[in-house]
Design an enzyme around this catalytic site. Structure first.
Site, PDB file in Angstrom:
ATOM      1  N   GLU A  47      46.828   8.048  48.216  1.00 49.74           N
ATOM      2  CA  GLU A  47      45.803   7.312  47.489  1.00 49.74           C
ATOM      3  C   GLU A  47      46.530   6.434  46.483  1.00 49.74           C
ATOM      4  O   GLU A  47      47.110   6.923  45.503  1.00 49.74           O
ATOM      5  CB  GLU A  47      44.857   8.293  46.778  1.00 49.74           C
ATOM      6  CG  GLU A  47      43.440   7.767  46.631  1.00 49.74           C
ATOM      7  CD  GLU A  47      43.356   6.575  45.684  1.00 49.74           C
ATOM      8  OE1 GLU A  47      42.729   5.565  46.062  1.00 49.74           O
ATOM      9  OE2 GLU A  47      43.920   6.656  44.587  1.00 49.74           O
ATOM     10  N   CYS A  78      51.464   2.412  54.283  1.00 46.88           N
ATOM     11  CA  CYS A  78      50.079   2.434  53.796  1.00 46.88           C
ATOM     12  C   CYS A  78      50.040   2.183  52.281  1.00 46.88           C
ATOM     13  O   CYS A  78      50.251   1.059  51.846  1.00 46.88           O
ATOM     14  CB  CYS A  78      49.403   3.748  54.180  1.00 46.88           C
ATOM     15  SG  CYS A  78      47.594   3.694  54.051  1.00 46.88           S
ATOM     16  N   ARG A 143      42.207   4.688  56.199  1.00 43.99           N
ATOM     17  CA  ARG A 143      41.750   3.866  55.068  1.00 43.99           C
ATOM     18  C   ARG A 143      42.835   2.862  54.712  1.00 43.99           C
ATOM     19  O   ARG A 143      43.275   2.750  53.567  1.00 43.99           O
ATOM     20  CB  ARG A 143      41.401   4.742  53.863  1.00 43.99           C
ATOM     21  CG  ARG A 143      40.467   4.055  52.879  1.00 43.99           C
ATOM     22  CD  ARG A 143      39.948   5.002  51.833  1.00 43.99           C
ATOM     23  NE  ARG A 143      40.995   5.487  50.948  1.00 43.99           N
ATOM     24  CZ  ARG A 143      40.759   6.196  49.859  1.00 43.99           C
ATOM     25  NH1 ARG A 143      39.526   6.517  49.536  1.00 43.99           N
ATOM     26  NH2 ARG A 143      41.751   6.600  49.099  1.00 43.99           N
ATOM     27  N   HIS A 202      50.720   4.865  59.494  1.00 43.54           N
ATOM     28  CA  HIS A 202      51.475   6.069  59.134  1.00 43.54           C
ATOM     29  C   HIS A 202      52.370   6.555  60.273  1.00 43.54           C
ATOM     30  O   HIS A 202      52.000   7.477  61.003  1.00 43.54           O
ATOM     31  CB  HIS A 202      50.505   7.207  58.784  1.00 43.54           C
ATOM     32  CG  HIS A 202      49.740   7.021  57.524  1.00 43.54           C
ATOM     33  ND1 HIS A 202      50.124   7.576  56.321  1.00 43.54           N
ATOM     34  CD2 HIS A 202      48.588   6.348  57.275  1.00 43.54           C
ATOM     35  CE1 HIS A 202      49.251   7.261  55.378  1.00 43.54           C
ATOM     36  NE2 HIS A 202      48.318   6.508  55.935  1.00 43.54           N
ATOM     37  N   GLU A 204      54.810   8.473  60.038  1.00 41.22           N
ATOM     38  CA  GLU A 204      55.194   9.862  59.738  1.00 41.22           C
ATOM     39  C   GLU A 204      54.195  10.880  60.281  1.00 41.22           C
ATOM     40  O   GLU A 204      54.499  12.086  60.323  1.00 41.22           O
ATOM     41  CB  GLU A 204      55.362  10.051  58.222  1.00 41.22           C
ATOM     42  CG  GLU A 204      54.084  10.119  57.416  1.00 41.22           C
ATOM     43  CD  GLU A 204      53.491   8.757  57.069  1.00 41.22           C
ATOM     44  OE1 GLU A 204      52.564   8.712  56.246  1.00 41.22           O
ATOM     45  OE2 GLU A 204      53.950   7.742  57.630  1.00 41.22           O
TER      46      GLU A 204
END
Length: 257
Positions: A47, A78, A143, A202, A204
């Site tokens: 976030e 991200c 997101r 992502h 990962e």
């Protein structure tokens, strides 16, 4: 080789696990002085506002900016991509502090909310050329941000087609970039600029470690360039020193008895 992973919040454990698969040690970074122990850094997804607040609390931003300015390899995934961008739009009221360095503008929640997260196959010709494997990469968007525009020195590594009808109103108002007139827009989702790498997705969170391998090769290239530069400087300095000594010997007065 040791790679730092910013461990304030988000998927830092997953990055460390991916590095371990490649035989590389990843160390958690939470304080400015810990950056002195590593030569490269991964800023994970999470976030972004929360990460920024924690980074500010730990006084990490000055050290992170200096790390980037020194030319050390940094990869942002991200939220990490948002950190590295020179400009971010679509932020919460008051915005958030950025590290900067990557000449691009990102939209913080380009692909929508958590429930609009998705996976897709991305064409990744640069990764395939350098790392082999399939011509596509299974990308996980949670997101996720999107890159609206890039500077002339930024290399686009991947983009994604988004139907115009699925764009957020805030994104449509900003006229998201497109390659072909029509119902689809091509949105940039992975870029490279010098020592900086950014992905909106992502890697990962998948078993495919090619992006991590690609970043490690970037790190090795930067180290090799630094070593070459230092060697050249040393040789140059040595040459100047020898020349100076020779000049001194020539200029000494000659005494005859």
């Amino acid at each position: 080789m040791v790679v730092g992973v910013l461990a304030l919040q988000g998927s830092f454990n997953e990055h460390i696990a991916a590095l371990r698969k490649l035989g590389v040690k990843g160390v958690e970074i939470r304080k400015p002085e810990q950056l002195e122990q590593v030569g490269s850094l991964i800023i994970p997804g999470g976030e972004s506002t929360t990460m920024a607040k924690l980074a500010e609390y730990h006084n990490l931003f000055p050290a992170l900016r200096e790390f980037v300015k020194l030319g050390k390899p940094v990869w942002g995934t991200c939220a990490g991509l948002i950190f590295l961008a020179n400009k971010a739009v679509g932020q919460k009221t008051g915005g958030q502090e950025l590290v900067g360095g990557l000449d691009c503008t990102v939209h913080r929640n380009f692909f929508g909310s958590q429930i609009q997260s998705f996976e897709t196959e991305l064409s990744v010709p640069e990764i395939t050329a350098k790392e082999g494997g399939p011509e596509t990469f299974r990308a996980v968007f949670i997101r996720a941000p999107g890159i609206l525009e890039v500077g002339p020195k930024v290399e686009v590594l991947a983009d994604y087609s988004v139907p115009s009808g699925k764009l957020l109103d805030s994104v449509s108002a900003l006229e998201a970039p497109q390659e072909n007139a029509g119902s689809e827009k091509r949105v940039i989702v992975a870029v490279k600029q010098g020592n900086l790498l950014g992905t909106a997705f992502h890697p990962e969170l998948t078993a495919d470690t090619r992006w991590h391998s690609y970043f490690l090769k970037m790190t090795n290239e930067v180290r090799a360039e630094d070593a070459s530069s230092k060697a050249s400087s040393s040789i140059s300095a040595g040459g100047e020193d020898a020349s100076s000594k020779e000049q001194l010997r020539t200029d000494l007065p000659i005494y005859q008895w």
